[in-house]
Design a protein around this motif. Structure first.
Motif, PDB file in Angstrom:
ATOM      1  N   TRP A  99     -14.291  17.551  20.566  1.00  0.00           N
ATOM      2  CA  TRP A  99     -13.521  17.879  21.528  1.00  0.00           C
ATOM      3  C   TRP A  99     -14.263  17.740  22.879  1.00  0.00           C
ATOM      4  CZ3 TRP A  99     -10.465  23.089  19.870  1.00  0.00           C
ATOM      5  CH2 TRP A  99     -10.075  22.880  18.959  1.00  0.00           C
ATOM      6  N   PRO A 100     -13.340  17.364  23.946  1.00  0.00           N
ATOM      7  CA  PRO A 100     -14.013  17.387  25.115  1.00  0.00           C
ATOM      8  C   PRO A 100     -14.841  18.505  25.624  1.00  0.00           C
ATOM      9  CG  PRO A 100     -11.776  16.676  25.466  1.00  0.00           C
ATOM     10  CD  PRO A 100     -12.113  17.291  24.001  1.00  0.00           C
ATOM     11  N   GLY A 101     -16.156  18.216  26.303  1.00  0.00           N
ATOM     12  CA  GLY A 101     -16.925  19.337  26.321  1.00  0.00           C
ATOM     13  C   GLY A 101     -17.641  20.058  25.174  1.00  0.00           C
ATOM     14  N   SER A 102     -18.020  19.168  24.186  1.00  0.00           N
ATOM     15  CA  SER A 102     -18.465  19.674  23.007  1.00  0.00           C
ATOM     16  C   SER A 102     -19.358  20.787  22.774  1.00  0.00           C
ATOM     17  CB  SER A 102     -18.971  18.390  21.961  1.00  0.00           C
ATOM     18  OG  SER A 102     -18.118  17.185  22.126  1.00  0.00           O
ATOM     19  N   ALA A 104     -20.091  23.139  25.153  1.00  0.00           N
ATOM     20  CA  ALA A 104     -19.332  24.255  25.556  1.00  0.00           C
ATOM     21  C   ALA A 104     -18.284  24.807  24.505  1.00  0.00           C
ATOM     22  CB  ALA A 104     -18.822  24.076  26.884  1.00  0.00           C
ATOM     23  N   GLN A 105     -17.782  24.112  24.138  1.00  0.00           N
ATOM     24  CA  GLN A 105     -16.528  24.407  22.874  1.00  0.00           C
ATOM     25  C   GLN A 105     -17.174  24.939  21.723  1.00  0.00           C
ATOM     26  OE1 GLN A 105     -13.580  24.280  23.569  1.00  0.00           O
ATOM     27  NE2 GLN A 105     -12.914  22.220  24.642  1.00  0.00           N
ATOM     28  N   ILE A 106     -18.647  24.408  21.406  1.00  0.00           N
ATOM     29  CA  ILE A 106     -19.272  25.109  20.339  1.00  0.00           C
ATOM     30  C   ILE A 106     -19.531  26.521  20.711  1.00  0.00           C
ATOM     31  CG2 ILE A 106     -21.351  24.768  18.972  1.00  0.00           C
ATOM     32  CD1 ILE A 106     -21.054  21.763  19.192  1.00  0.00           C
ATOM     33  N   ASN A 107     -20.074  26.578  22.139  1.00  0.00           N
ATOM     34  CA  ASN A 107     -20.592  27.821  22.577  1.00  0.00           C
ATOM     35  C   ASN A 107     -19.465  28.871  22.381  1.00  0.00           C
ATOM     36  OD1 ASN A 107     -21.706  30.067  24.126  1.00  0.00           O
ATOM     37  ND2 ASN A 107     -22.085  28.619  25.887  1.00  0.00           N
ATOM     38  N   VAL A 108     -18.177  28.494  22.870  1.00  0.00           N
ATOM     39  CA  VAL A 108     -17.055  29.425  22.380  1.00  0.00           C
ATOM     40  C   VAL A 108     -16.984  29.680  20.951  1.00  0.00           C
ATOM     41  CG1 VAL A 108     -14.471  29.956  22.904  1.00  0.00           C
ATOM     42  CG2 VAL A 108     -15.925  28.657  24.699  1.00  0.00           C
ATOM     43  N   VAL A 109     -16.829  28.941  20.180  1.00  0.00           N
ATOM     44  CA  VAL A 109     -16.527  29.066  18.595  1.00  0.00           C
ATOM     45  C   VAL A 109     -17.864  30.059  18.106  1.00  0.00           C
ATOM     46  CG1 VAL A 109     -16.239  27.783  16.344  1.00  0.00           C
ATOM     47  CG2 VAL A 109     -14.981  26.973  18.434  1.00  0.00           C
ATOM     48  N   LEU A 110     -18.797  29.745  18.361  1.00  0.00           N
ATOM     49  CA  LEU A 110     -20.028  30.272  17.788  1.00  0.00           C
ATOM     50  C   LEU A 110     -19.651  31.918  18.376  1.00  0.00           C
ATOM     51  CD1 LEU A 110     -22.695  30.727  16.235  1.00  0.00           C
ATOM     52  CD2 LEU A 110     -23.698  30.263  18.500  1.00  0.00           C
ATOM     53  N   SER A 111     -19.321  32.208  19.397  1.00  0.00           N
ATOM     54  CA  SER A 111     -19.076  33.504  20.003  1.00  0.00           C
ATOM     55  C   SER A 111     -17.803  34.224  19.050  1.00  0.00           C
ATOM     56  CB  SER A 111     -18.675  33.621  21.387  1.00  0.00           C
ATOM     57  OG  SER A 111     -19.868  33.236  22.284  1.00  0.00           O
ATOM     58  N   VAL A 112     -17.086  33.384  18.781  1.00  0.00           N
ATOM     59  CA  VAL A 112     -15.914  33.845  17.986  1.00  0.00           C
ATOM     60  C   VAL A 112     -16.594  34.349  16.616  1.00  0.00           C
ATOM     61  CG1 VAL A 112     -13.699  33.655  16.593  1.00  0.00           C
ATOM     62  CG2 VAL A 112     -13.827  32.710  18.797  1.00  0.00           C
ATOM     63  N   PHE A 113     -17.210  33.399  15.941  1.00  0.00           N
ATOM     64  CA  PHE A 113     -18.038  33.765  14.566  1.00  0.00           C
ATOM     65  C   PHE A 113     -18.979  34.753  14.833  1.00  0.00           C
ATOM     66  CE2 PHE A 113     -17.368  29.126  13.461  1.00  0.00           C
ATOM     67  CZ  PHE A 113     -16.323  29.373  12.745  1.00  0.00           C
ATOM     68  N   PHE A 114     -19.796  35.193  15.836  1.00  0.00           N
ATOM     69  CA  PHE A 114     -20.842  36.137  15.962  1.00  0.00           C
ATOM     70  C   PHE A 114     -20.051  37.385  16.404  1.00  0.00           C
ATOM     71  CE2 PHE A 114     -24.567  37.984  18.095  1.00  0.00           C
ATOM     72  CZ  PHE A 114     -25.550  37.617  17.204  1.00  0.00           C
ATOM     73  N   ALA A 115     -18.961  37.311  17.082  1.00  0.00           N
ATOM     74  CA  ALA A 115     -18.130  38.577  17.292  1.00  0.00           C
ATOM     75  C   ALA A 115     -17.753  39.224  15.952  1.00  0.00           C
ATOM     76  CB  ALA A 115     -16.884  38.268  18.102  1.00  0.00           C
ATOM     77  N   GLY A 116     -17.314  38.294  15.098  1.00  0.00           N
ATOM     78  CA  GLY A 116     -16.846  39.101  13.655  1.00  0.00           C
ATOM     79  C   GLY A 116     -18.200  39.539  12.975  1.00  0.00           C
ATOM     80  N   ASP A 134     -29.947  25.969  28.512  1.00  0.00           N
ATOM     81  CA  ASP A 134     -30.651  24.999  28.694  1.00  0.00           C
ATOM     82  C   ASP A 134     -30.435  23.813  27.896  1.00  0.00           C
ATOM     83  OD1 ASP A 134     -33.437  24.105  29.468  1.00  0.00           O
ATOM     84  OD2 ASP A 134     -33.986  23.807  27.516  1.00  0.00           O
ATOM     85  N   ALA A 135     -29.757  23.711  27.137  1.00  0.00           N
ATOM     86  CA  ALA A 135     -29.093  22.747  26.184  1.00  0.00           C
ATOM     87  C   ALA A 135     -28.012  22.106  26.866  1.00  0.00           C
ATOM     88  CB  ALA A 135     -28.835  23.185  24.817  1.00  0.00           C
ATOM     89  N   GLN A 136     -27.202  22.865  27.389  1.00  0.00           N
ATOM     90  CA  GLN A 136     -25.889  22.345  28.061  1.00  0.00           C
ATOM     91  C   GLN A 136     -26.507  21.527  29.283  1.00  0.00           C
ATOM     92  OE1 GLN A 136     -22.818  25.702  26.711  1.00  0.00           O
ATOM     93  NE2 GLN A 136     -22.764  24.958  28.762  1.00  0.00           N
ATOM     94  N   THR A 137     -27.378  22.253  30.062  1.00  0.00           N
ATOM     95  CA  THR A 137     -27.817  21.412  31.193  1.00  0.00           C
ATOM     96  C   THR A 137     -28.496  20.015  30.761  1.00  0.00           C
ATOM     97  OG1 THR A 137     -30.013  22.892  31.263  1.00  0.00           O
ATOM     98  CG2 THR A 137     -28.118  23.653  32.725  1.00  0.00           C
ATOM     99  N   LYS A 138     -29.287  20.137  30.008  1.00  0.00           N
ATOM    100  CA  LYS A 138     -30.078  18.876  29.602  1.00  0.00           C
ATOM    101  C   LYS A 138     -28.969  17.775  29.165  1.00  0.00           C
ATOM    102  CE  LYS A 138     -34.405  20.879  27.774  1.00  0.00           C
ATOM    103  NZ  LYS A 138     -35.118  21.205  26.559  1.00  0.00           N
ATOM    104  N   ALA A 203     -14.202  19.993  31.139  1.00  0.00           N
ATOM    105  CA  ALA A 203     -14.996  18.527  30.578  1.00  0.00           C
ATOM    106  C   ALA A 203     -14.101  17.292  30.909  1.00  0.00           C
ATOM    107  CB  ALA A 203     -14.941  18.814  29.248  1.00  0.00           C
ATOM    108  N   VAL A 204     -12.991  17.299  31.033  1.00  0.00           N
ATOM    109  CA  VAL A 204     -12.058  15.968  31.525  1.00  0.00           C
ATOM    110  C   VAL A 204     -12.454  15.856  33.031  1.00  0.00           C
ATOM    111  CG1 VAL A 204      -9.834  15.216  31.758  1.00  0.00           C
ATOM    112  CG2 VAL A 204     -10.280  16.230  29.581  1.00  0.00           C
ATOM    113  N   ARG A 205     -12.396  16.707  33.958  1.00  0.00           N
ATOM    114  CA  ARG A 205     -12.418  16.533  35.232  1.00  0.00           C
ATOM    115  C   ARG A 205     -13.969  16.200  35.750  1.00  0.00           C
ATOM    116  NH1 ARG A 205      -9.278  20.809  39.224  1.00  0.00           N
ATOM    117  NH2 ARG A 205      -9.955  19.117  40.372  1.00  0.00           N
ATOM    118  N   ARG A 206     -14.737  16.477  34.981  1.00  0.00           N
ATOM    119  CA  ARG A 206     -16.206  16.336  35.429  1.00  0.00           C
ATOM    120  C   ARG A 206     -17.032  15.425  34.536  1.00  0.00           C
ATOM    121  NH1 ARG A 206     -18.577  22.460  37.072  1.00  0.00           N
ATOM    122  NH2 ARG A 206     -17.238  22.927  38.703  1.00  0.00           N
TER     123      ARG A 206
END
Length: 440
Positions: A99-102, A104-116, A134-138, A203-206
């Motif tokens: 998905w666009p912004g891969s 960052a999308q992984i960041n959100v999905v991991l939060s869902v898993f971690f929340a559970g 750090d990984a995203q800025t790189k 992700a699309v705009r930037r």
């Protein structure tokens, strides 16, 4: 107000809140500010005494259900140290990596898993900030965006079950924790969806990078490896709903399950890792529980002087319906969440607003979820904004650096909150479907 009290409700409120906010301005930690704000009234009131501060603080700890707090924190730390988080990252990449912004999308999905698994937003923010910022800025993501998405996705941990805030709420206001767990699932997933949509637009705009699509075989392998970790929320929530164990016992089971996975199955945690997990848990749990104790003493004084009744005397005459009361409650918790940690806010404000919600025929579970979601947003709004503070501290920048992107990301999340207030079934659908007897 007690007939023998020397202060009126207004005078007592002025002293309590005046001292409390003065101490906050002086940057005294919230837990200490709450306790110190109680001292003048305990000292000056003839029928009370300073020893009652200690008594009421320790009375708050005389609760079996609060044992769940350190156990859920320990579960989160065991997951991080024991390699379970790495497997969830792999699964998240296989699911949304194309998905666009891969990342960052992984960041959100991991939060869902971690929340559970964890139930703690601060633990989520701390662990994911170290993994992703750090990984995203790189990879070319803006630093402010990376901080903001990491912080706002961390709030999912207190909305999606198991949630420490739901445990505190259920124990304090006598609401079914099983019903609260189920009621948090749909709002939590909708908030996660709003965050992922926001990431897509950014992700699309930037022009943020997108990973190649994972093959079906890679997806199956990622799911297979992550299945043991994904079973944790089902064991916790399912065990409570089926009557196998209480919320506190479910937290203990989660710790044992996480320890077995980390030490026996994955074999990635040794004595040093276990010591680190226990140390971090002790540090976080002591802060949370100390807040609960001093907030309970503060709340006891509010009840003694009947301050909630005085505050709500005029509000109840406004003639708001259930929707109006819902928006009023959300507004109060959103504002309070900017200045106060979520646990003391529940103890102090939740008990104050509960009669108002009842008078408007607002369902107790709906009231709780509206309040908890509103408080969750307070974790990323200054001046308190603990999750945003943690993410900025890991990145080594001041809080204001990521404020603009954080506020932009909050807009669709607040729209989800508004939808939940207007349509209570957004929260109540799942508990009505699975365990309708818990809503009676």
């Amino acid at each position: 107000m007690s007939s023998a009290a020397i202060f009126t409700s207004g005078e007592a409120a002025a002293i309590l809140f005046g001292v409390f906010f003065t101490l906050l301005i002086l940057r005294v930690p919230v837990a200490f500010a709450l306790g110190l704000a109680c001292l003048p009234l305990f000292y000056l009131e003839p029928r009370l005494g300073t020893m009652m501060l200690a008594q009421e603080t320790f009375n708050a700890y005389n609760s079996f259900i609060l044992l769940a707090v350190p156990f859920f924190l320990l579960t989160a730390n065991l997951m991080s140290v024991g390699g379970i988080t790495d497997r969830l990252v792999t699964l998240s990449r296989a699911v949304v990596g194309s998905w666009p912004g891969s990342l960052a999308q992984i960041n959100v999905v991991l939060s869902v898993f971690f929340a559970g698994i964890s139930g703690s937003s601060t633990a989520d923010a701390a662990s994911q900030s170290k993994i992703f910022i750090d990984a995203q800025t790189k990879e070319g993501y803006d630093l402010s965006f990376s901080i903001a998405i990491t912080a706002v996705s961390a709030v999912l941990a207190v909305v999606i079950p198991p949630s420490i805030l739901m445990i505190v709420w259920g124990g304090l206001i006598s609401t079914s924790i099983g019903a609260l767990y189920l009621a948090g699932v749909v709002p939590g997933l909708l908030i996660a969806g709003a965050q992922m949509a926001t990431v897509h637009v950014y992700a699309v705009r930037r022009g943020y990078p997108t990973y190649p699509r994972s093959s079906f075989r890679q997806l199956l392998c990622a799911v297979w490896v992550a299945i043991p970790a994904l079973m944790t929320p089902f064991i916790i929530v399912g065990g409570i709903l089926l009557g196998w164990f209480t919320p506190t016992e479910s937290a203990c089971v989660a710790v044992l399950y996480s320890a077995v996975l980390s030490i026996v199955v994955f074999r990635e945690m040794g004595p040093r890792g276990l010591y680190k997990a226990l140390l971090d848990t002790g540090r976080l749990a002591s802060v949370a529980l100390f807040c609960i104790g001093t907030a309970s003493a503060f709340g006891w004084l509010l009840a003694y002087y009947k301050i909630p009744q005085e505050l709500l005397a005029n509000v109840s005459t406004w003639g708001m319906g259930a929707i109006g009361v819902g928006f009023f409650i959300a507004f109060v918790f959103l504002v309070v969440g900017c200045f106060l940690d979520a646990i003391p806010a529940i103890i102090i404000v939740g008990t104050v607003l509960e009669p108002l919600a009842r008078s408007a025929d607002m369902h107790p579970v709906h009231f709780a979820i509206v309040a908890i979601v509103s408080l969750a947003f307070g974790l990323v709004t200054p001046p308190y904004g603990l999750c945003l503070m943690i993410s900025c501290a890991v990145a080594g920048v001041p809080l204001r650096f990521a404020l603009k992107d954080t506020m932009i990301m909050l807009v669709p999340m607040i729209l989800v909150l508004a939808a939940m207030i207007i349509w209570p079934d957004v929260a109540l659908f799942l508990p009505r479907l699975i365990v309708p007897e818990l809503l009676k």
